[in-house]
Design an enzyme around this catalytic site. Structure first.
Site, PDB file in Angstrom:
ATOM      1  N   GLU A 262       2.480   2.746  -7.388  1.00  0.00           N
ATOM      2  CA  GLU A 262       1.101   2.256  -7.629  1.00  0.00           C
ATOM      3  C   GLU A 262       1.100   2.046  -9.152  1.00  0.00           C
ATOM      4  O   GLU A 262       0.399   1.141  -9.653  1.00  0.00           O
ATOM      5  CB  GLU A 262       0.195   3.310  -7.171  1.00  0.00           C
ATOM      6  N   ARG A 266       0.161  -1.724 -10.697  1.00  0.00           N
ATOM      7  CA  ARG A 266      -1.046  -1.897 -11.133  1.00  0.00           C
ATOM      8  C   ARG A 266      -0.940  -1.894 -12.816  1.00  0.00           C
ATOM      9  O   ARG A 266      -1.873  -2.648 -13.497  1.00  0.00           O
ATOM     10  CB  ARG A 266      -1.995  -0.772 -10.537  1.00  0.00           C
ATOM     11  N   ASP A 395       5.587  -3.514   4.186  1.00  0.00           N
ATOM     12  CA  ASP A 395       4.948  -4.925   3.612  1.00  0.00           C
ATOM     13  C   ASP A 395       5.397  -5.362   2.505  1.00  0.00           C
ATOM     14  O   ASP A 395       6.231  -6.651   2.828  1.00  0.00           O
ATOM     15  CB  ASP A 395       3.389  -4.885   3.622  1.00  0.00           C
ATOM     16  N   GLU A 530      -5.672  -9.096   0.947  1.00  0.00           N
ATOM     17  CA  GLU A 530      -4.639  -9.889   1.598  1.00  0.00           C
ATOM     18  C   GLU A 530      -4.812 -11.194   2.156  1.00  0.00           C
ATOM     19  O   GLU A 530      -4.145 -12.091   1.931  1.00  0.00           O
ATOM     20  CB  GLU A 530      -3.905  -8.826   2.670  1.00  0.00           C
TER      21      GLU A 530
END
Ligand code: DMJ
Length: 630
Positions: A262, A266, A395, A530
């Protein structure tokens, strides 16, 4: 802290208290009118009917003109029609300007049972044709001027719109509409930013209803995630004040545990892309600082990184309950660390993440290129095998195979092989069609059993497939991208709020009456990006205006159901209840970092605004340069 107030939600249904009595009184009025009507003589009734007819003809143009000024003519976007809830006046004013109405827009906006939609569209498509539908032909972006679709003088062409599916519907948009939509995105960003600035400045996430904030890493996550969005949207003032905070307040010398993945996507990704867009070395210095502090995560027996790092102490560890890491997490930090090495000319960052890819490439336990969800940091093997998904925990592994290959100039063959094999794996094992309307979807395999479950997260896939096709991969990837794009849009538009739930299940048995089911626990929407991300790619490569239209619908629904009047947007618990979507009181940083950025780029007419020939987006929508070939 202020307590949450009902007036803070745009979507609260005040009519709910009295909706029963509203219906009853309407019925009563209807009955009493009917009784009076029956008491009139036949002559009186005929005279009244003739008068009404004449009045109707005389006032028709005036009425339609007037309506045009008040509503976009679409029962769905007209907030008091399909969703009969009452919006507080103040909140109504926050709504973005409505675009010019067009007949095609009205057609494409229709919700309702898909069967009915298809039937209506078949009929409408027969008489309305818009010619432009440029398929991807590997043209470089910007090579050809964008053409806004127009109704062709020659009527429908052979083969056009034969299937009658919404995916084949042609949409025409005016340049003015799209300009208004860009402004609406800027407006949405400013509104979100106002909440963050007023109640959460310098903290990780806004809690817009309680007018407070939550901390995850304590590093100003939303502010850093938003930097390049502000730059791209041209919000200079907001960007400058955020930059001042980065320069004067941001420090990574803190005794905090952060999640490697993360904080890489980010923070490191956000700082690197802002450096590239602005050329300001402040952001590169900060990127080096956080990048080097994350490196202890790779000190494991297997060199597969731990999930957590203490960036102040320089220690790393797995979660308390396991020595496993998530496959998507350890394989979706590569774009950022590779770029950090290129910029600093320090090879250790790239070496660490390349080692992970090398190991995963060789591992047993894949199903036709599809990976399990966990990997052990001691022995480097997959664990908890048997579940294969394109959703949570796997994913972005697939996304980063393709994107690393593109970033590095399409030379790293193992990445390409793994990507192509995985897409074949998707086709052979996970792809199915729903019933009754045959929506193509990506399910999951659990210990040999197929499950028709699809996370909203999977909606990154149409965009990734389209990006691959644009970069020379098989054309059928683009066909699949278009089909899945339609499905992801249906996941929104078939819900009562027009917003997708976190997870859907597709019906596959004959005789089903609806394609999509949602379990009670899966009805939340976290403002995820998405679908609009994929819409952006599909639009860039096909120039089909319907993708913009779909994005506009989604933005309107975010505004209708998630906007908080005092500032900010909130995740909601129930996309199936337009009267009370049950706000969660949290605005995720990716709403500003990704969702609004992709929407803006979707509505942008400039293919050079983050050209896909020059940039590759990391999985948090931070554009990083494609490396120049030498
Ligand atoms: C973001 O942090 C990234 O897009 C990630 O790849 C998936 N989860 C969120 C958005 O849904």
């Amino acid at each position: 802290m202020h307590p949450p107030s009902r007036q803070d939600y745009i979507s609260i249904n005040f009519a709910g208290q009295g909706s029963g009595s509203y219906n009853n009184s309407k019925q009563w009025r209807r009955q009493s009118c009917w009784r009076k009507w029956k008491q009139l003589s036949r002559l009186q009734r005929s005279l009244i009917l003739i008068l009404l007819f004449i009045c109707g003809i005389a006032s028709y143009p005036a009425v339609t003109e007037q309506l045009r000024g008040l509503t976009d003519g679409d029962p769905e976007t007209d907030s008091n029609s399909v969703f009969p809830h009452v919006l507080p006046e103040a909140v109504k004013q926050d709504q973005p300007p409505l675009p010019e109405p067009t007949s095609q827009r009205k057609l494409s906006n229709r919700r309702g049972p898909p069967v009915l939609q298809n039937r209506l569209q078949k009929k409408e498509n027969a008489s309305n044709t818009v010619v432009e539908d440029k398929a991807s032909d590997n043209k470089k972006e910007g090579e050809e001027e964008e053409v806004i679709s127009r109704r062709g003088p020659e009527g429908p062409k052979d083969g056009e719109n034969k299937e009658g599916s919404p995916a084949n519907q042609k949409v025409q948009l005016s340049i003015q509409s799209v300009a208004n939509w860009r402004e609406a995105v800027q407006e949405a960003f400013r509104h979100a930013w106002k909440g963050y600035k007023d109640f959460a400045w310098g903290h990780d996430e806004l809690r817009p209803l309680s007018k407070s904030y939550s901390e995850w890493f304590g590093l100003g996550l939303t502010l850093i995630d938003s930097l390049d969005t502000m730059w791209i949207l041209g919000l200079k003032e907001e960007f400058e004040e955020a930059k001042t905070w980065v320069a004067t307040e941001l420090t990574f010398n803190k005794n905090v545990d952060v999640n490697l993945f993360e904080s890489t996507i980010r923070i490191l990704g956000g700082l690197l892309s802002t450096y590239h867009l602005t050329g300001d070395t402040l952001f590169l210095d900060k990127a080096k600082d956080i990048g080097s502090r994350l490196m202890p995560a790779f000190n494991t027996p297997s060199k597969i990184p731990y999930s957590d790092v203490n960036i102040g102490k320089g220690t790393a560890h797995p979660p308390r309950w396991t020595s496993d890491s998530t496959v998507a997490e350890v394989t979706s930090i590569q774009l950022e660390f590779r770029e950090l090495s290129r910029l600093t000319q320090e090879p250790q960052y790239q070496a660490a993440v390349a080692e992970v890819m090398k190991q995963v490439h060789k591992l047993n336990g894949k199903l036709d290129g599809l990976v399990p969800m966990f990997i052990n940091t001691n022995n480097g093997q997959f664990t908890h095998q048997g579940i294969y998904t394109l959703g949570a925990r796997a994913d972005s592994y697939y996304e980063y195979l393709l994107k690393q290959w593109i970033q590095g100039g399409k030379k790293e063959n193992e990445l390409l092989e793994d990507y192509l094999q995985a897409i074949e794996g998707v086709k052979n094992n996970l792809l199915q069609k729903s019933s009754p309307n045959g929506l193509t979807f990506v399910g999951e395999v659990s210990h040999g059993q197929f499950s028709p479950k699809m996370d909203h997260l999977v909606c990154f896939l149409p965009g990734t497939l389209a990006l691959g096709a644009y970069n020379g991969l098989p054309a059928d990837h683009m066909d699949l991208a278009k089909q899945l794009m339609e499905t992801c849009y249906q996941m929104y538009i078939q819900m009562e709020t027009g917003l997708s739930p976190e997870i859907v299940h597709f019906n596959m048995h004959q005789g089903s009456t609806r394609d999509i089911e949602v379990k009670l626990a899966d009805r939340h929407n976290l403002l995820r990006p998405e679908t609009v991300e994929s819409l952006f790619y599909l639009y860039r490569f096909t120039k089909d205006q319907k993708y913009r239209e779909w994005g506009w619908k989604i933005l309107q629904n975010f505004n209708k159901y998630t906007k908080v009047s005092s500032g900010g947007y909130t995740s909601i618990n129930n996309v199936r209840d337009p009267d009370y979507p049950s706000p969660r009181d949290k605005m995720e940083s990716f709403f500003l970092g990704e969702t609004l950025k992709y929407l803006y780029l979707l509505f942008s007419d400039d293919p050079n605004l983050i050209s896909l020939d020059q940039y590759v987006f990391n999985t948090e929508a931070h554009p990083l340069p494609i490396w120049p070939s030498n």
